[in-house]
Design a protein around this motif. Structure first.
Motif, PDB file in Angstrom:
ATOM      1  N   SER A  43      42.306  65.328 -10.733  1.00  0.00           N
ATOM      2  CA  SER A  43      41.883  63.952 -10.451  1.00  0.00           C
ATOM      3  C   SER A  43      40.651  63.671 -11.301  1.00  0.00           C
ATOM      4  O   SER A  43      40.109  64.562 -11.977  1.00  0.00           O
ATOM      5  CB  SER A  43      41.530  63.755  -8.971  1.00  0.00           C
ATOM      6  OG  SER A  43      40.284  64.349  -8.666  1.00  0.00           O
ATOM      7  N   ASP A  64      42.316  58.017 -13.080  1.00  0.00           N
ATOM      8  CA  ASP A  64      43.260  58.908 -12.402  1.00  0.00           C
ATOM      9  C   ASP A  64      44.608  58.714 -13.098  1.00  0.00           C
ATOM     10  O   ASP A  64      45.186  57.612 -13.042  1.00  0.00           O
ATOM     11  CB  ASP A  64      43.412  58.538 -10.923  1.00  0.00           C
ATOM     12  CG  ASP A  64      42.279  59.028 -10.043  1.00  0.00           C
ATOM     13  OD1 ASP A  64      41.741  60.109 -10.317  1.00  0.00           O
ATOM     14  OD2 ASP A  64      41.942  58.319  -9.070  1.00  0.00           O
ATOM     15  N   TYR A  68      48.187  61.251  -9.706  1.00  0.00           N
ATOM     16  CA  TYR A  68      46.952  61.911  -9.276  1.00  0.00           C
ATOM     17  C   TYR A  68      45.951  60.908  -8.710  1.00  0.00           C
ATOM     18  O   TYR A  68      45.952  59.722  -9.073  1.00  0.00           O
ATOM     19  CB  TYR A  68      46.325  62.661 -10.451  1.00  0.00           C
ATOM     20  CG  TYR A  68      47.166  63.828 -10.919  1.00  0.00           C
ATOM     21  CD1 TYR A  68      47.137  65.032 -10.239  1.00  0.00           C
ATOM     22  CD2 TYR A  68      48.022  63.706 -12.011  1.00  0.00           C
ATOM     23  CE1 TYR A  68      47.923  66.110 -10.646  1.00  0.00           C
ATOM     24  CE2 TYR A  68      48.808  64.775 -12.430  1.00  0.00           C
ATOM     25  CZ  TYR A  68      48.750  65.969 -11.738  1.00  0.00           C
ATOM     26  OH  TYR A  68      49.539  67.024 -12.137  1.00  0.00           O
ATOM     27  N   GLY A  69      45.066  61.411  -7.839  1.00  0.00           N
ATOM     28  CA  GLY A  69      44.000  60.594  -7.302  1.00  0.00           C
ATOM     29  C   GLY A  69      44.530  59.362  -6.597  1.00  0.00           C
ATOM     30  O   GLY A  69      45.449  59.430  -5.770  1.00  0.00           O
ATOM     31  N   ARG A  73      51.576  57.857  -6.883  1.00  0.00           N
ATOM     32  CA  ARG A  73      52.145  59.211  -6.850  1.00  0.00           C
ATOM     33  C   ARG A  73      53.632  59.100  -6.513  1.00  0.00           C
ATOM     34  O   ARG A  73      54.106  59.641  -5.517  1.00  0.00           O
ATOM     35  CB  ARG A  73      51.413  60.071  -5.825  1.00  0.00           C
ATOM     36  CG  ARG A  73      49.899  60.146  -6.045  1.00  0.00           C
ATOM     37  CD  ARG A  73      49.321  61.298  -5.272  1.00  0.00           C
ATOM     38  NE  ARG A  73      47.872  61.252  -5.155  1.00  0.00           N
ATOM     39  CZ  ARG A  73      47.113  62.314  -4.945  1.00  0.00           C
ATOM     40  NH1 ARG A  73      47.660  63.508  -4.845  1.00  0.00           N
ATOM     41  NH2 ARG A  73      45.800  62.195  -4.839  1.00  0.00           N
ATOM     42  N   THR A 203      42.737  66.198  -2.232  1.00  0.00           N
ATOM     43  CA  THR A 203      43.676  65.373  -2.994  1.00  0.00           C
ATOM     44  C   THR A 203      45.093  65.946  -2.976  1.00  0.00           C
ATOM     45  O   THR A 203      46.065  65.202  -3.085  1.00  0.00           O
ATOM     46  CB  THR A 203      43.171  65.181  -4.441  1.00  0.00           C
ATOM     47  OG1 THR A 203      43.891  64.100  -5.045  1.00  0.00           O
ATOM     48  CG2 THR A 203      43.321  66.423  -5.285  1.00  0.00           C
TER      49      THR A 203
END
Length: 296
Positions: A43, A64, A68-69, A73, A203
């Motif tokens: 991240s 990001d 990710y982050g 996603r 995360t």
């Protein structure tokens, strides 16, 4: 079922959405974009020391990447093309916010491959390119495959992503002790950054956290044409790397540095020298940013 832990922002400052991609922003001055690595727990948190330092002199952004982050996603194909296009999107928005100014880009590890491709494809978006512990330069085997081809192992993603065990497998790979083990391999020792470790644990507990990492594990996020890509960067390029841990083999660098626009700095650290020797790293990076080559 236990409730999922709430993910706090990885960095201070403003959070911007660039066509759905999360990007942190702070400071005032010439634009700089920071790009994290790719792994099971990546991240923008990886960029914290640089983000905080350069907010004093730049308008600094930390993205990001997809998967990710706070970026989406989704259950989709993750590839070098997707990651590079994310950087094209970020650069376009950043330049619009900066009156058209070109961007100083800095990436870490596998993120370097995407920054390199973005700079080669759209050179007018970038002023300089900084690569910290870049991948693809180990060994002496040329990697000059078809454009945007990957190093995916045939059938491996299908095996890893089977619904019967994909979530269990990801949970095993991201147990707190396993995350610490891989960070120690990155640092080349036990003195890791504890704040980053704690965020990595959080995360990986978010919905959809496994999708991009499984493509990473299968090789699908590594570029099979990366030597051709690195050679095509027309900008001043600064490479920095350490001498400890897993990211110390750069025997293939000679294959891409013949253009004379690359400079290399070696730190007596692991793969993230800006965590371990922030002042020395900052001084070297500042010198690169102010060099006559960068001013052209």
């Amino acid at each position: 079922m236990d409730a999922l832990p709430v993910l706090p922002p990885a960095l201070p400052g403003e959070r911007l959405s660039f066509d759905g991609l999360n990007c942190y922003c702070a400071g005032n001055g010439p634009p700089m974009l920071l790009i994290h690595s790719i792994n099971a727990a990546a991240s923008a948190a990886e960029m914290r020391p640089l983000y905080e330092r350069y907010a004093a002199t730049h308008t600094v952004y930390a993205i990001d990447l997809p998967g990710y982050g706070f970026s989406p996603r989704e259950d989709r194909v993750y590839s070098p093309r997707l990651m590079t296009d994310a950087l094209h999107t970020a650069a376009r928005h950043i330049r619009a916010l900066s009156g058209g100014a070109k961007v100083d880009g800095l990436a870490v590890s596998l993120g370097c491959e995407y920054l390199a491709r973005a700079a080669a494809e759209r050179p007018d978006d970038w002023r300089t390119v900084a690569l910290v512990s870049p991948t693809g330069l180990n060994g002496r085997t040329p990697r000059r495959g078809e454009p945007c081809s990957t190093r995916a192992v045939p059938g491996l993603y299908a095996a890893l992503s089977q619904p019967l065990w994909a979530n269990w497998l990801f949970r095993q790979l991201t147990r707190p002790g396993v995350i610490r083990y891989f960070l120690e391999r990155t640092w080349g020792g036990r003195n890791i950054d504890e704040t980053m470790w704690a965020y990595d644990v959080l995360t990986t507990r978010q919905p959809g956290a496994r999708f991009a990492p499984l493509y990473f594990l299968s090789g699908g996020l590594f570029s099979a044409d990366i030597h051709t890509v690195y050679e095509a960067i027309p900008h001043p390029v600064w490479v920095s790397h350490g001498v400890r841990g897993d990211f110390t083999n750069y025997t293939g660098m000679y294959m891409v540095t013949g253009g004379g626009n690359w400079t290399v700095t070696v730190f007596q650290t692991g793969a993230m020298p800006y965590f371990e020797v922030p002042e020395a790293f900052g001084a070297a990076f500042d010198a690169f940013l102010k060099s006559p080559a960068a001013a052209k």
